[in-house]
Design a protein around this motif. Sequence first.
Motif, PDB file in Angstrom:
ATOM      1  N   ILE A  95       6.753  22.859  -2.881  1.00  0.00           N
ATOM      2  CA  ILE A  95       5.768  21.828  -2.574  1.00  0.00           C
ATOM      3  C   ILE A  95       6.447  20.464  -2.671  1.00  0.00           C
ATOM      4  O   ILE A  95       7.017  20.125  -3.707  1.00  0.00           O
ATOM      5  CB  ILE A  95       4.579  21.891  -3.538  1.00  0.00           C
ATOM      6  CG1 ILE A  95       3.927  23.278  -3.492  1.00  0.00           C
ATOM      7  CG2 ILE A  95       3.556  20.810  -3.207  1.00  0.00           C
ATOM      8  CD1 ILE A  95       2.977  23.528  -4.642  1.00  0.00           C
ATOM      9  N   LYS A  96       6.390  19.676  -1.606  1.00  0.00           N
ATOM     10  CA  LYS A  96       7.015  18.355  -1.561  1.00  0.00           C
ATOM     11  C   LYS A  96       5.911  17.298  -1.539  1.00  0.00           C
ATOM     12  O   LYS A  96       4.978  17.383  -0.734  1.00  0.00           O
ATOM     13  CB  LYS A  96       7.883  18.209  -0.307  1.00  0.00           C
ATOM     14  CG  LYS A  96       8.805  19.405  -0.027  1.00  0.00           C
ATOM     15  CD  LYS A  96       9.902  19.527  -1.043  1.00  0.00           C
ATOM     16  CE  LYS A  96      10.902  20.611  -0.693  1.00  0.00           C
ATOM     17  NZ  LYS A  96      11.853  20.244   0.353  1.00  0.00           N
ATOM     18  N   VAL A  97       6.008  16.304  -2.416  1.00  0.00           N
ATOM     19  CA  VAL A  97       4.997  15.259  -2.528  1.00  0.00           C
ATOM     20  C   VAL A  97       5.656  13.885  -2.410  1.00  0.00           C
ATOM     21  O   VAL A  97       6.713  13.650  -3.017  1.00  0.00           O
ATOM     22  CB  VAL A  97       4.232  15.341  -3.861  1.00  0.00           C
ATOM     23  CG1 VAL A  97       3.206  14.213  -3.976  1.00  0.00           C
ATOM     24  CG2 VAL A  97       3.536  16.696  -3.992  1.00  0.00           C
ATOM     25  N   VAL A  98       5.038  12.998  -1.656  1.00  0.00           N
ATOM     26  CA  VAL A  98       5.489  11.614  -1.556  1.00  0.00           C
ATOM     27  C   VAL A  98       4.322  10.692  -1.867  1.00  0.00           C
ATOM     28  O   VAL A  98       3.168  11.017  -1.583  1.00  0.00           O
ATOM     29  CB  VAL A  98       6.079  11.315  -0.158  1.00  0.00           C
ATOM     30  CG1 VAL A  98       4.999  11.366   0.923  1.00  0.00           C
ATOM     31  CG2 VAL A  98       6.777   9.957  -0.136  1.00  0.00           C
ATOM     32  N   PHE A  99       4.610   9.546  -2.468  1.00  0.00           N
ATOM     33  CA  PHE A  99       3.577   8.548  -2.743  1.00  0.00           C
ATOM     34  C   PHE A  99       4.237   7.185  -2.890  1.00  0.00           C
ATOM     35  O   PHE A  99       5.473   7.082  -2.932  1.00  0.00           O
ATOM     36  CB  PHE A  99       2.771   8.907  -3.996  1.00  0.00           C
ATOM     37  CG  PHE A  99       3.592   9.068  -5.254  1.00  0.00           C
ATOM     38  CD1 PHE A  99       3.825   7.979  -6.095  1.00  0.00           C
ATOM     39  CD2 PHE A  99       4.114  10.293  -5.609  1.00  0.00           C
ATOM     40  CE1 PHE A  99       4.568   8.121  -7.258  1.00  0.00           C
ATOM     41  CE2 PHE A  99       4.861  10.451  -6.775  1.00  0.00           C
ATOM     42  CZ  PHE A  99       5.093   9.358  -7.601  1.00  0.00           C
ATOM     43  N   GLY A 100       3.430   6.149  -2.936  1.00  0.00           N
ATOM     44  CA  GLY A 100       3.952   4.801  -3.054  1.00  0.00           C
ATOM     45  C   GLY A 100       3.532   4.126  -4.342  1.00  0.00           C
ATOM     46  O   GLY A 100       2.569   4.545  -5.003  1.00  0.00           O
ATOM     47  N   GLN A 101       4.251   3.085  -4.703  1.00  0.00           N
ATOM     48  CA  GLN A 101       3.902   2.234  -5.837  1.00  0.00           C
ATOM     49  C   GLN A 101       4.476   0.852  -5.533  1.00  0.00           C
ATOM     50  O   GLN A 101       5.694   0.669  -5.508  1.00  0.00           O
ATOM     51  CB  GLN A 101       4.477   2.781  -7.141  1.00  0.00           C
ATOM     52  CG  GLN A 101       4.193   1.928  -8.367  1.00  0.00           C
ATOM     53  CD  GLN A 101       2.749   2.051  -8.835  1.00  0.00           C
ATOM     54  OE1 GLN A 101       1.986   2.862  -8.320  1.00  0.00           O
ATOM     55  NE2 GLN A 101       2.359   1.249  -9.808  1.00  0.00           N
ATOM     56  N   GLY A 139       1.267   5.733  -9.274  1.00  0.00           N
ATOM     57  CA  GLY A 139       1.393   5.986  -7.847  1.00  0.00           C
ATOM     58  C   GLY A 139       0.087   5.897  -7.085  1.00  0.00           C
ATOM     59  O   GLY A 139      -1.012   5.952  -7.665  1.00  0.00           O
ATOM     60  N   LYS A 140       0.215   5.745  -5.757  1.00  0.00           N
ATOM     61  CA  LYS A 140      -0.927   5.647  -4.858  1.00  0.00           C
ATOM     62  C   LYS A 140      -0.675   6.460  -3.596  1.00  0.00           C
ATOM     63  O   LYS A 140       0.462   6.644  -3.171  1.00  0.00           O
ATOM     64  CB  LYS A 140      -1.174   4.180  -4.471  1.00  0.00           C
ATOM     65  CG  LYS A 140      -1.563   3.266  -5.622  1.00  0.00           C
ATOM     66  CD  LYS A 140      -1.862   1.850  -5.132  1.00  0.00           C
ATOM     67  CE  LYS A 140      -3.108   1.837  -4.243  1.00  0.00           C
ATOM     68  NZ  LYS A 140      -3.472   0.443  -3.849  1.00  0.00           N
TER      69      LYS A 140
END
Length: 359
Positions: A51-57, A38-39
């Motif tokens: 805790i909510k986390v979002v990321f891209g790939q 992920g990035k």
Amino acid sequence: MRYSIILLGTLLFITALYSGFKLKKDYLIAITTISTFGKQPTMAVDKANNIKVVFGQDKEIFYTYSKDEGKYFVKPQRIATQDKLALGMTRGPQITTTKDYTVIAAAAHTGKIMAYRLKNGETKWGEPVNILKGDTTAKEGFVALAPGKDNTVYATWLDMRLDKKNNIFSATSPDGGKTWSKSTLVYKSPEGRVCPCCRPSITADQKGNVYVMFRNELGGNRDMYLAHSKDSGKSFSPAQKLGKGTWNLKGCPMDGGAIALDAKGKVGTTWRRENTIYYAEPGGMEQKMGEGRASSLTKTSKGNYLVWQQGDNIMALTPNQLSTQIIGAGIYPRLTTLANQKVLSVWESEGKIVATVLP
């Protein structure tokens, strides 16, 4: 002579042991691996302290969460695929939480900014909507989100609808990201455009105050400016420069900084000028925090927490520490405050997404 040599040797051993302990201590903070890929992670905390986390790939957007203050995160869920998804240099999906929803906004170089929402207690994300409605003018791929009262969400972004040059626009959703207002001009540069590759930042309170920070481009100077709305994002005051110094630069630093509010509504900002990270409040003198780039800020009842990237290290400055501390290796750190006033940092590290609770 013999005892002097023994004493000297003992002192050298203690000094080496202490130095080694200090070096190791910097890296012995407990770090949790959120994802093995992920990035550009960003995060938010809901009212239940999840805790909510979002990321891209590549073209994909992933979401995960933790219910135990960041000790364990569930397996990342792919929630969408976007053609030409914007990633890197603080681009990437953004996330916030409201009374009843988790909201993600992801910009793409197609010029769209798609919003996704998940109702509390449900597992299926709603159908995405373009925050810009029919427009495709956010081609730089920078967007930021902030929650307001109840299920209100504010978004701001770099927009090229005026003479095909980047300026600052915003929109408001009253229903947790399902519908959005008409795009509103926050700031148009008298020289035609703002700095075209620095992400704007946004924060808001429960009373309708909305603050948007961005890097301007005036007279060759790339300084940070702040615009304020008192009517829930319907209109904005003329933007004011932050700090007393200036940065004359022919290129774009690709570094937007961060903005935060405390419980009393006091605004704080952090940003980079040349190779220095500063903290500043509107109308005040900037304060040097350290050397580096890509800073993030959150405010707690204890005081300000800051993180930033210095080379390959993630640096932190907290109310509990007298000086900066290395908390790990990586790039592009972000911060959020938990319900109990603990602070969590998340960042990229060797292709992984990791996090730690700051001391």
